[in-house]
Design an enzyme around this catalytic site. Structure first.
Site, PDB file in Angstrom:
ATOM      1  N   GLU A  80       0.812  -1.214   0.000  1.00  9.72           N
ATOM      2  CA  GLU A  80       0.000   0.000   0.000  1.00  9.72           C
ATOM      3  C   GLU A  80       0.845   1.263   0.000  1.00  9.72           C
ATOM      4  O   GLU A  80       0.364   2.332  -0.379  1.00  9.72           O
ATOM      5  CB  GLU A  80      -0.955   0.015   1.190  1.00  9.72           C
ATOM      6  CG  GLU A  80      -0.316   0.262   2.541  1.00  9.72           C
ATOM      7  CD  GLU A  80      -1.353   0.306   3.661  1.00  9.72           C
ATOM      8  OE1 GLU A  80      -2.508  -0.061   3.413  1.00  9.72           O
ATOM      9  OE2 GLU A  80      -0.985   0.717   4.774  1.00  9.72           O
ATOM     10  N   HIS A 101       8.965 -25.650   1.205  1.00 12.16           N
ATOM     11  CA  HIS A 101       8.647 -26.814   0.378  1.00 12.16           C
ATOM     12  C   HIS A 101       7.587 -26.508  -0.671  1.00 12.16           C
ATOM     13  O   HIS A 101       7.503 -27.181  -1.692  1.00 12.16           O
ATOM     14  CB  HIS A 101       8.179 -27.964   1.277  1.00 12.16           C
ATOM     15  CG  HIS A 101       9.225 -28.410   2.244  1.00 12.16           C
ATOM     16  ND1 HIS A 101      10.328 -29.124   1.853  1.00 12.16           N
ATOM     17  CD2 HIS A 101       9.362 -28.202   3.580  1.00 12.16           C
ATOM     18  CE1 HIS A 101      11.095 -29.364   2.914  1.00 12.16           C
ATOM     19  NE2 HIS A 101      10.536 -28.816   3.973  1.00 12.16           N
ATOM     20  N   LYS A 215     -13.094   1.575  -0.672  1.00 12.61           N
ATOM     21  CA  LYS A 215     -13.854   1.793   0.554  1.00 12.61           C
ATOM     22  C   LYS A 215     -15.106   2.618   0.285  1.00 12.61           C
ATOM     23  O   LYS A 215     -16.185   2.338   0.832  1.00 12.61           O
ATOM     24  CB  LYS A 215     -12.979   2.507   1.588  1.00 12.61           C
ATOM     25  CG  LYS A 215     -11.873   1.651   2.187  1.00 12.61           C
ATOM     26  CD  LYS A 215     -11.083   2.461   3.200  1.00 12.61           C
ATOM     27  CE  LYS A 215      -9.970   1.635   3.829  1.00 12.61           C
ATOM     28  NZ  LYS A 215      -9.176   2.423   4.787  1.00 12.61           N
TER      29      LYS A 215
END
Length: 226
Positions: A80, A101, A215
């Site tokens: 961000e 892995h 938002k």
């Protein structure tokens, strides 16, 4: 949350976090030259690899379960703060030995587009100890008496060395004792590294316009206006 299960944090814990953070900040406040500021060196490395070597992904691989939330925090901070104006690199959180892995194959044999940071701690000698019977059953008799901490320490070292030997850009950060002070220093280091990287890229690390747009839309839809 009930009072009985509310997490407690003492004044000494907070003081230790701040003390560790101050250690990372000190070279900046003292106006030391960039080569003597670890955060500046890290930022320069990341930006240089991104802009000249096309290393567009930054992997944070921590060999300590207690640092799992730190790796997620790093992803949020880096993404961000730097992802603006077509600039920035994509952060990836990984936890060793688990993700060693599941991801190491890609890191080494896949696209060479990554800078990998391996964070290790002094885990040797800690955790459950492998019995001789279990070691024999696994076909590794020499593992008898070794602890899970010994395994994590060996794998962290082996991963960093394997990446380097295969020509993958890798840096290591070793934390001798994982406590409040070292965590504060680690957090401050990467906050500074992010701010300096933003300066080098020419972006503002303190806003997030793309997130704000989402938002606004979410609030509109929640209120039934969309």
């Amino acid at each position: 949350m009930s009072a009985s299960c509310r997490p407690r944090c003492s004044a000494s814990d907070i003081a230790a976090v701040r003390s560790g953070a101050a250690s990372a900040l000190a070279p900046v406040l003292e106006r030391r030259p960039p080569p003597e500021v670890p955060a500046a060196v890290g930022a320069a490395l990341s930006v240089a690899l991104a802009t000249t070597r096309h290393k567009s992904i930054s992997v944070m691989l921590a060999y300590a379960d207690k640092l799992e939330r730190f790796t997620r925090w790093y992803v949020q901070l880096w993404a961000e703060s730097l992802g603006k104006d077509g600039k920035g690199t994509t952060p990836v959180a990984a936890l060793g030995p688990v993700d060693q892995h599941s991801q190491l194959q890609l890191f080494i044999a896949g696209p060479r587009d990554k800078l990998i940071t391996v964070v290790t701690t002094s885990a040797a000698g800690r955790g459950p100890r492998m019995t001789a019977d279990l070691a024999q059953l696994c076909g590794e008799a020499d593992f008898a008496g070794k602890t899970m901490g010994d395994l994590a320490a060996a794998e962290g070292r082996a991963t960093a060395e394997t990446l380097a030997k295969n020509g993958c850009p890798v840096r290591t950060i070793h934390i001798e004792q994982l406590d409040e002070a070292s965590l504060g220093e680690l957090l401050m280091h990467f906050m500074l590294e992010t701010i300096i990287a933003a300066r080098l890229l020419g972006v503002d690390p303190f806003d997030q316009p793309a997130v704000e747009e989402g938002k606004v839309l979410a609030k509109r839809y929640l209120a039934g206006h969309g």
